[in-house]
Design a protein around this motif. Structure first.
Motif, PDB file in Angstrom:
ATOM      1  N   ASP B  56       0.805  -1.213   0.000  1.00  0.00           N
ATOM      2  CA  ASP B  56       0.000   0.000   0.000  1.00  0.00           C
ATOM      3  C   ASP B  56       0.849   1.278   0.000  1.00  0.00           C
ATOM      4  O   ASP B  56       0.999   1.956  -1.014  1.00  0.00           O
ATOM      5  CB  ASP B  56      -0.949  -0.033   1.215  1.00  0.00           C
ATOM      6  N   TRP B  57       1.460   1.595   1.114  1.00  0.00           N
ATOM      7  CA  TRP B  57       1.962   2.961   1.324  1.00  0.00           C
ATOM      8  C   TRP B  57       3.083   3.371   0.383  1.00  0.00           C
ATOM      9  O   TRP B  57       2.916   4.321  -0.405  1.00  0.00           O
ATOM     10  CB  TRP B  57       2.373   3.143   2.793  1.00  0.00           C
ATOM     11  N   ILE B  58       4.215   2.709   0.463  1.00  0.00           N
ATOM     12  CA  ILE B  58       5.347   3.121  -0.377  1.00  0.00           C
ATOM     13  C   ILE B  58       5.049   2.876  -1.862  1.00  0.00           C
ATOM     14  O   ILE B  58       5.348   3.743  -2.698  1.00  0.00           O
ATOM     15  CB  ILE B  58       6.653   2.442   0.095  1.00  0.00           C
ATOM     16  N   PRO B  59       4.440   1.750  -2.240  1.00  0.00           N
ATOM     17  CA  PRO B  59       4.072   1.603  -3.661  1.00  0.00           C
ATOM     18  C   PRO B  59       3.187   2.753  -4.150  1.00  0.00           C
ATOM     19  O   PRO B  59       3.367   3.235  -5.285  1.00  0.00           O
ATOM     20  CB  PRO B  59       3.333   0.259  -3.690  1.00  0.00           C
ATOM     21  N   ARG B  60       2.265   3.213  -3.341  1.00  0.00           N
ATOM     22  CA  ARG B  60       1.404   4.323  -3.762  1.00  0.00           C
ATOM     23  C   ARG B  60       2.182   5.642  -3.832  1.00  0.00           C
ATOM     24  O   ARG B  60       1.948   6.465  -4.723  1.00  0.00           O
ATOM     25  CB  ARG B  60       0.204   4.448  -2.807  1.00  0.00           C
ATOM     26  N   VAL B  61       3.084   5.843  -2.887  1.00  0.00           N
ATOM     27  CA  VAL B  61       3.940   7.046  -2.947  1.00  0.00           C
ATOM     28  C   VAL B  61       4.713   7.056  -4.270  1.00  0.00           C
ATOM     29  O   VAL B  61       4.790   8.083  -4.963  1.00  0.00           O
ATOM     30  CB  VAL B  61       4.919   7.080  -1.749  1.00  0.00           C
ATOM     31  N   LYS B  62       5.253   5.916  -4.637  1.00  0.00           N
ATOM     32  CA  LYS B  62       6.045   5.836  -5.879  1.00  0.00           C
ATOM     33  C   LYS B  62       5.173   6.066  -7.109  1.00  0.00           C
ATOM     34  O   LYS B  62       5.577   6.763  -8.053  1.00  0.00           O
ATOM     35  CB  LYS B  62       6.723   4.467  -5.973  1.00  0.00           C
ATOM     36  N   THR B  63       3.975   5.475  -7.118  1.00  0.00           N
ATOM     37  CA  THR B  63       3.055   5.685  -8.249  1.00  0.00           C
ATOM     38  C   THR B  63       2.716   7.164  -8.366  1.00  0.00           C
ATOM     39  O   THR B  63       2.701   7.727  -9.473  1.00  0.00           O
ATOM     40  CB  THR B  63       1.772   4.855  -8.040  1.00  0.00           C
ATOM     41  N   LEU B  64       2.460   7.789  -7.217  1.00  0.00           N
ATOM     42  CA  LEU B  64       2.105   9.219  -7.226  1.00  0.00           C
ATOM     43  C   LEU B  64       3.251  10.062  -7.781  1.00  0.00           C
ATOM     44  O   LEU B  64       3.037  10.937  -8.637  1.00  0.00           O
ATOM     45  CB  LEU B  64       1.732   9.642  -5.800  1.00  0.00           C
ATOM     46  N   LEU B  65       4.471   9.784  -7.303  1.00  0.00           N
ATOM     47  CA  LEU B  65       5.604  10.618  -7.729  1.00  0.00           C
ATOM     48  C   LEU B  65       5.953  10.370  -9.191  1.00  0.00           C
ATOM     49  O   LEU B  65       6.367  11.287  -9.907  1.00  0.00           O
ATOM     50  CB  LEU B  65       6.826  10.347  -6.841  1.00  0.00           C
ATOM     51  N   GLU B  66       5.744   9.145  -9.658  1.00  0.00           N
ATOM     52  CA  GLU B  66       6.129   8.823 -11.032  1.00  0.00           C
ATOM     53  C   GLU B  66       5.051   9.212 -12.045  1.00  0.00           C
ATOM     54  O   GLU B  66       5.363   9.742 -13.120  1.00  0.00           O
ATOM     55  CB  GLU B  66       6.432   7.323 -11.148  1.00  0.00           C
ATOM     56  N   GLY B  68       1.865  10.881 -11.228  1.00  0.00           N
ATOM     57  CA  GLY B  68       0.915  11.943 -10.885  1.00  0.00           C
ATOM     58  C   GLY B  68      -0.511  11.434 -10.989  1.00  0.00           C
ATOM     59  O   GLY B  68      -0.812  10.332 -10.526  1.00  0.00           O
ATOM     60  N   GLU B  69      -1.349  12.231 -11.635  1.00  0.00           N
ATOM     61  CA  GLU B  69      -2.768  11.859 -11.723  1.00  0.00           C
ATOM     62  C   GLU B  69      -3.084  11.037 -12.973  1.00  0.00           C
ATOM     63  O   GLU B  69      -4.247  10.814 -13.292  1.00  0.00           O
ATOM     64  CB  GLU B  69      -3.635  13.120 -11.702  1.00  0.00           C
ATOM     65  N   THR B  70      -2.043  10.587 -13.689  1.00  0.00           N
ATOM     66  CA  THR B  70      -2.293   9.883 -14.957  1.00  0.00           C
ATOM     67  C   THR B  70      -2.488   8.381 -14.769  1.00  0.00           C
ATOM     68  O   THR B  70      -2.911   7.695 -15.696  1.00  0.00           O
ATOM     69  CB  THR B  70      -1.125  10.091 -15.945  1.00  0.00           C
ATOM     70  N   GLN B  71      -2.162   7.855 -13.581  1.00  0.00           N
ATOM     71  CA  GLN B  71      -2.318   6.410 -13.358  1.00  0.00           C
ATOM     72  C   GLN B  71      -2.824   6.175 -11.949  1.00  0.00           C
ATOM     73  O   GLN B  71      -2.188   6.610 -10.993  1.00  0.00           O
ATOM     74  CB  GLN B  71      -0.958   5.707 -13.558  1.00  0.00           C
ATOM     75  N   PRO B  72      -3.946   5.485 -11.792  1.00  0.00           N
ATOM     76  CA  PRO B  72      -4.475   5.273 -10.436  1.00  0.00           C
ATOM     77  C   PRO B  72      -3.589   4.323  -9.629  1.00  0.00           C
ATOM     78  O   PRO B  72      -2.877   3.492 -10.191  1.00  0.00           O
ATOM     79  CB  PRO B  72      -5.858   4.655 -10.679  1.00  0.00           C
ATOM     80  N   ASP B 117       6.660  19.189  -2.116  1.00  0.00           N
ATOM     81  CA  ASP B 117       6.321  17.880  -2.704  1.00  0.00           C
ATOM     82  C   ASP B 117       5.025  17.324  -2.113  1.00  0.00           C
ATOM     83  O   ASP B 117       4.320  16.543  -2.769  1.00  0.00           O
ATOM     84  CB  ASP B 117       7.448  16.863  -2.441  1.00  0.00           C
ATOM     85  N   LEU B 118       4.743  17.702  -0.856  1.00  0.00           N
ATOM     86  CA  LEU B 118       3.562  17.142  -0.190  1.00  0.00           C
ATOM     87  C   LEU B 118       2.269  17.548  -0.890  1.00  0.00           C
ATOM     88  O   LEU B 118       1.233  16.906  -0.709  1.00  0.00           O
ATOM     89  CB  LEU B 118       3.518  17.573   1.284  1.00  0.00           C
ATOM     90  N   GLU B 119       2.323  18.605  -1.699  1.00  0.00           N
ATOM     91  CA  GLU B 119       1.111  19.037  -2.416  1.00  0.00           C
ATOM     92  C   GLU B 119       0.927  18.326  -3.748  1.00  0.00           C
ATOM     93  O   GLU B 119      -0.082  18.523  -4.429  1.00  0.00           O
ATOM     94  CB  GLU B 119       1.132  20.552  -2.621  1.00  0.00           C
ATOM     95  N   LYS B 120       1.902  17.515  -4.146  1.00  0.00           N
ATOM     96  CA  LYS B 120       1.761  16.751  -5.395  1.00  0.00           C
ATOM     97  C   LYS B 120       0.574  15.793  -5.295  1.00  0.00           C
ATOM     98  O   LYS B 120       0.260  15.304  -4.212  1.00  0.00           O
ATOM     99  CB  LYS B 120       3.046  15.968  -5.681  1.00  0.00           C
ATOM    100  N   LYS B 121      -0.012  15.515  -6.442  1.00  0.00           N
ATOM    101  CA  LYS B 121      -1.222  14.681  -6.437  1.00  0.00           C
ATOM    102  C   LYS B 121      -1.068  13.380  -7.209  1.00  0.00           C
ATOM    103  O   LYS B 121      -0.345  13.311  -8.201  1.00  0.00           O
ATOM    104  CB  LYS B 121      -2.400  15.471  -7.001  1.00  0.00           C
ATOM    105  N   GLY B 122      -1.769  12.375  -6.695  1.00  0.00           N
ATOM    106  CA  GLY B 122      -1.903  11.108  -7.390  1.00  0.00           C
ATOM    107  C   GLY B 122      -3.381  10.809  -7.557  1.00  0.00           C
ATOM    108  O   GLY B 122      -4.233  11.619  -7.165  1.00  0.00           O
ATOM    109  N   LEU B 123      -3.664   9.623  -8.113  1.00  0.00           N
ATOM    110  CA  LEU B 123      -5.057   9.287  -8.414  1.00  0.00           C
ATOM    111  C   LEU B 123      -5.495   8.055  -7.624  1.00  0.00           C
ATOM    112  O   LEU B 123      -5.023   6.936  -7.873  1.00  0.00           O
ATOM    113  CB  LEU B 123      -5.204   9.046  -9.925  1.00  0.00           C
ATOM    114  N   HIS B 124      -6.380   8.274  -6.660  1.00  0.00           N
ATOM    115  CA  HIS B 124      -6.924   7.157  -5.886  1.00  0.00           C
ATOM    116  C   HIS B 124      -8.060   6.527  -6.693  1.00  0.00           C
ATOM    117  O   HIS B 124      -8.870   7.246  -7.286  1.00  0.00           O
ATOM    118  CB  HIS B 124      -7.439   7.681  -4.549  1.00  0.00           C
ATOM    119  N   PRO B 125      -8.130   5.182  -6.726  1.00  0.00           N
ATOM    120  CA  PRO B 125      -9.140   4.532  -7.580  1.00  0.00           C
ATOM    121  C   PRO B 125     -10.580   4.894  -7.214  1.00  0.00           C
ATOM    122  O   PRO B 125     -11.457   4.851  -8.074  1.00  0.00           O
ATOM    123  CB  PRO B 125      -8.881   3.030  -7.386  1.00  0.00           C
TER     124      PRO B 125
END
Lengths: 181, 181
Positions: B56-66, B68-72, B117-125
Motif C-alpha cells: 500500500d503505502w510506499i508503492p502508492r507514494v512511488k506511483t504518485l511521484l512517477e 501523478g494523476e495519470t495512473q491510479p 512535494d507534499l502538495e503533489k497529487k496522485g489518483l486514488h481509484p
C-alpha cells in the motif's frame, strides 16, 4: 467466560512499556493536544492512569478483601490526575506509571489469590455488590480503554490532514468515549 | 492544519515497538480471538499491517511521484493478510512488521521530500485526486486505527468478565470500525 488471573496480570504488566514505546519523545503536536473542550490529551491520560494506580485498583482490592460488602469503595476522583501532572514532563509520567504499576502488581501477587477468592464480593458505591474477578478484569480493560482513547486522540490531530481517507478510518468515527469509573 | 513530515515519521517509527511491547508473548486468549464472525484478531491485524507495508503505502507514494494523476494507485487487497500470516507465529509477525516498517521509512527518507512535494497529487481509484500529504498522513493514522482496533479486540475478550463496569468502559461501546482503505 472464566477469569484466569495470570491473563489479567499479563496484560497489566505490558501496558506501561507499550505506552512508553508509543509516546516517549513523540512531538508535543501529538501528545499535548486533545479532542477539544475538556477532553484529555495523551499527557493527561497518563496522569489519570497514575492516579488510578494510587487511588483505585489496589485500594479497592484491599477494601473488598478486608470489609466485603460492609463498606463501599472510596469514590474515585476523575479529575485527580490534575495534581499528578503538575510540573511534570511526559517522560516523567511514563516513568512514574511504570513504577507504580510494577509496585501494584507486586502487591497483587503478594496477596496469593486463589481461584475461589475471585468470587468474593465488595460494595461499589453505584453498582452495589461486585466480585473481585470483575474488579481485576476492569483494571486490565481500563488500560485498554485508555490505549483506545490515546490512539483516538492522536488520530484526531490528523483528522483533516488525511483528506478523503477519513471516511475509511474507524478511529475517526469512534463514539466509544469512557464515562466515570 | 499543516503537515510536518517529521511528525508523521515520528509516529510511524514508534508503532512497531508499541505493538511489540503490548502483544509479544501475551496469552493467546487475548491475541488469537476476534470480535466474532469475520472480524480480525490482533494476530490477523498484524498480518494486515505487514501486507499494507508491502502493497500500500510506499508503492502508492512511488506511483504518485512517477505518474501523478495519470495512473491510479493499484487496488489494495483487504484480505491480503491471509497469505502473510500462514504458518507464522505472532512473534514472527511482530519481527516482520518492525523490519518492513524500518525499510519503508528508510525508503521514505531517501526520497528527500520537500514541503512543496507534499502538495503533489496522485489518483486514488475511488477518491480521485489525492495529495501526497494526505497519503502519508493516512499511513500514520492507519497505524492508529489498528492500535485502536487491537485495544478494542482485546477488551472485547473481557466484555463479560468486567461485570457492571462495562457501561463505563468506552472501548466496549466503540462503533469506530474501519472500512476498506
Amino acid at each position: 467466560m472464566s477469569h484466569d488471573l495470570q491473563d489479567t496480570i499479563s496484560l497489566l504488566s505490558r501496558t506501561p512499556a507499550a505506552l512508553d514505546a508509543l509516546l516517549r519523545d513523540l512531538p508535543e503536536r501529538w501528545t499535548q493536544r486533545n479532542e477539544g473542550g475538556t477532553t484529555w490529551s495523551a499527557f493527561e491520560v497518563m496522569g489519570h492512569l497514575i492516579h488510578a494506580e494510587r487511588a483505585d485498583w489496589i485500594p479497592r482490592v484491599k477494601t473488598l478483601l478486608e470489609f466485603g460488602e460492609t463498606q463501599p469503595f472510596a469514590a474515585f476522583d476523575r479529575w485527580g490526575h490534575e495534581r499528578e501532572v503538575q510540573g511534570k514532563s511526559l517522560g516523567q509520567l511514563l516513568d512514574e506509571f511504570a513504577r507504580v504499576r510494577a509496585q501494584n502488581l507486586d502487591e497483587l501477587r503478594g496477596l496469593h489469590l486463589r481461584q475461589e477468592d475471585l468470587e468474593k464480593k465488595g460494595l461499589h458505591p453505584a453498582f452495589g455488590p461486585v466480585t473481585l474477578s470483575a474488579l481485576l478484569a476492569t483494571w486490565a480493560a481500563h488500560d485498554l480503554t485508555h490505549l483506545h482513547q490515546i490512539s483516538r486522540v492522536l488520530a484526531y490531530q490528523y483528522r483533516e490532514t488525511v483528506g478523503p481517507w477519513s471516511v475509511y478510518l474507524g478511529v475517526l468515527q469512534c463514539t466509544g468515549h469512557s464515562a466515570a469509573s
